[in-house]
Design an enzyme around this catalytic site. Structure first.
Site, PDB file in Angstrom:
ATOM      1  N   HIS A  84       0.839  -1.218   0.000  1.00 36.23           N
ATOM      2  CA  HIS A  84       0.000   0.000   0.000  1.00 36.23           C
ATOM      3  C   HIS A  84       0.871   1.265   0.000  1.00 36.23           C
ATOM      4  CE1 HIS A  84      -3.403  -2.583   1.526  1.00 36.23           C
ATOM      5  NE2 HIS A  84      -2.361  -3.225   2.027  1.00 36.23           N
ATOM      6  N   SER A  94      15.491  20.642 -17.030  1.00 33.61           N
ATOM      7  CA  SER A  94      14.309  21.454 -17.278  1.00 33.61           C
ATOM      8  C   SER A  94      14.727  22.697 -18.044  1.00 33.61           C
ATOM      9  CB  SER A  94      13.683  21.856 -15.942  1.00 33.61           C
ATOM     10  OG  SER A  94      12.941  23.045 -16.076  1.00 33.61           O
ATOM     11  N   LYS A 121      16.822  21.126 -11.960  1.00 34.28           N
ATOM     12  CA  LYS A 121      16.113  19.873 -12.197  1.00 34.28           C
ATOM     13  C   LYS A 121      16.954  18.815 -12.890  1.00 34.28           C
ATOM     14  CE  LYS A 121      12.427  18.805 -11.544  1.00 34.28           C
ATOM     15  NZ  LYS A 121      11.117  19.085 -12.134  1.00 34.28           N
ATOM     16  N   GLU A 129       9.800   7.660 -16.986  1.00 33.18           N
ATOM     17  CA  GLU A 129       8.454   8.252 -17.062  1.00 33.18           C
ATOM     18  C   GLU A 129       7.833   7.900 -18.409  1.00 33.18           C
ATOM     19  OE1 GLU A 129       8.200  12.497 -15.557  1.00 33.18           O
ATOM     20  OE2 GLU A 129      10.351  12.184 -15.654  1.00 33.18           O
ATOM     21  N   LYS A 178      -2.858  -3.706 -38.716  1.00 30.86           N
ATOM     22  CA  LYS A 178      -1.403  -3.591 -38.845  1.00 30.86           C
ATOM     23  C   LYS A 178      -0.790  -2.439 -38.068  1.00 30.86           C
ATOM     24  CE  LYS A 178      -1.939  -5.806 -43.122  1.00 30.86           C
ATOM     25  NZ  LYS A 178      -3.400  -5.713 -42.829  1.00 30.86           N
TER      26      LYS A 178
END
Ligand code: ARG
Length: 475
Positions: free
Chosen positions: A167, A288, A294, A301, A336
């Protein structure tokens, strides 16, 4: 295959021209053509035509000299396609008619015998089965490559304990290599699904013709064998009707995609500041355009994101097939693009995941400082009480009360003194400390397949042997 633009030439008579007095409108032609994408099948189409011509000659349905000119012509067409010299024409509709018409342009009369006892309905599905067979081999190679990358990562990090989650809440401590090998197991079942799918699809529809077979003395066993199929398909109507093999292949793709997506999600989460358990190298990260600090784990992802189209393609095919009466229906031309897209996508996902696995490091300091929190050893403590003869439900309750005590004192189970533990229940003895803390907890696992050191070592040895790791030198 390189991209060859579809060129329009002045209108020529269609291969079915006899019955028609007018040609189709440009709108219809543009809407119906499939050569812009089914040229992907050219190799398998030529392969099928070679086998078919050879069989027709062996059965006395064409001369050996006609066969030889056909075979030579097909070689030349294949060469031209691969050299980018072949002109694909949308007025010739699909890959089959492009190749047949080009052969006629090239060698004349003998080419007109190639379509004896054959229809595009059995031709297209033969091509597609051959194409899927090759695609599955390529996927299997990439699955193995990823398994090797994951096992190498497991070896590199052998012995590192990480929090295990259920969880997404702290659950029990696990060995990192145990966790990594869980993905290797999933991939093995994925490979098994692809192998099953390949075995089941490897039957030859060629010679089923439009749907009913033919009155001509063909030998379907000969073409099936020449193309490496297990046998010809037993029922000509079934042979041209169904695309269940595509559905099965796309299902296998989807399950693999979902597995990779989950791995992607886990690694993206682990790369976050909040977890901080792993760092991807710069080689597999992007920055970024606005935030200078960043460093994003984009490849994983995108693995997570691209799984959506793989699943979507399966759904497209299911919906495509569900309303079709037997036998061939033109709707089937729509099988296809989803198929090609899924295969291209899953191959990219497998490759990039392997690349990512080769370029991440686990942050030992961060992981170790995270381990004490969350009472990961609580279940081991409950097992300790079971070993003392207490029924599990009762021991669960006792440990639950110990955890409550920890929460009130802002400490871990290991920090409780024996006296404190005994205030909860007098059953605790000094040996309890051999069961507390994540290291002791790991030492206590002993069931088959568990996270115990020896159990995981056994699993690792299994995979090293199976994947051909040289135990002395590593892979
Ligand atoms: N391009 C067609 C397809 O992909 C080939 C078969 C066409 N058959 C026909 N009878 N129109 O399904």
């Amino acid at each position: 295959m390189q991209d060859i633009s579809v060129e329009n030439k002045p209108k020529e008579q269609k291969l079915w021209g006899g019955r028609f007095s007018e040609s189709v409108t440009d709108v219809v032609e543009k809407f119906s053509e499939s050569v812009s994408f089914d040229k992907e099948l050219y190799k398998h189409d030529i392969m099928g035509s070679r086998a078919h011509a050879t069989m027709l000659a062996a059965q006395g349905l064409m001369t050996t000299s006609d066969r030889d000119s056909i075979l030579q012509g097909l070689d030349e067409i294949e060469r031209k396609i691969e050299a980018g010299e072949f002109v694909w024409r949308s007025d010739r509709e699909d890959v089959h008619m492009n190749i047949e018409a080009a052969l006629t342009d090239m060698i004349g009369e003998p080419a007109k015998k190639l379509h004896t006892a054959r229809s595009r309905n059995d031709q297209v599905v033969t091509d597609l089965r051959l194409w899927c067979r090759d695609a599955i081999d390529k996927i299997l190679a990439r699955i193995k490559h990823l398994q090797v990358a994951l096992v190498s990562l497991a070896i590199k990090n052998e012995g590192l304990i990480v929090p295990g989650y259920t969880h997404l809440q702290r659950a029990q401590p696990v060995l990192l290599h145990h966790l990594l090998l869980s993905y290797v197991e999933q991939l093995e079942r994925d490979a098994g699904r692809f192998i099953n799918c390949k075995d089941r699809l490897n039957y030859c529809p060629l010679g089923a013709c439009a749907l009913a077979g033919t009155g001509l003395p063909i030998n379907r066993f000969m073409t099936a064998e020449a193309l490496g199929f297990t046998a010809p398909m037993r029922n000509s109507i079934d042979a041209v009707s169904d695309r269940d093999f595509v559905l099965e292949f796309l299902s296998a793709n989807s399950i693999t995609a979902v597995h990779l997506s989950r791995l992607g999600e886990e690694w993206v989460l682990w790369a976050s500041e909040e977890f901080g358990f792993l760092t991807p190298s710069d080689k597999v990260s992007t920055g970024s355009s606005i935030m200078p600090q960043k460093k994003n784990p984009d490849p994983m992802e995108l693995v997570r994101g691209k799984s959506a189209r793989v699943v979507g393609n399966l759904v497209t095919l299911l919906v495509l097939c569900k309303g079709l009466p037997q036998a061939y229906n033109r709707d089937l031309q729509e099988d296809k693009e989803p198929l090609f897209d899924s295969v291209r996508t899953i191959m990219g996902m497998l490759e990039v995941t392997a690349e990512f696995a080769q370029n991440i490091s686990f942050n030992i300091g961060k992981i170790e400082s995270a381990l004490p929190a969350g009472h990961l050893d609580a279940t081991t403590l409950a097992d300790y009480l079971v070993k003392k003869g207490i029924p599990f439900r009762t021991s669960h309750d006792i440990v639950g009360r110990c955890v409550a005590l920890c929460i009130s004192k802002c400490c871990q189970l290991l920090d409780l003194t024996l006296d404190e533990l005994r205030t909860v229940n007098p059953v605790f003895e000094k040996d309890v400390y051999q069961f507390l803390g994540v290291r002791n907890s790991i030492k206590n696992f002993c069931s088959y397949g568990s996270t115990g050191l020896e159990c995981v070592a056994e699993q690792l040895n299994f995979w090293k042997a199976k994947l051909g790791f040289d135990t002395d030198k590593g892979q």
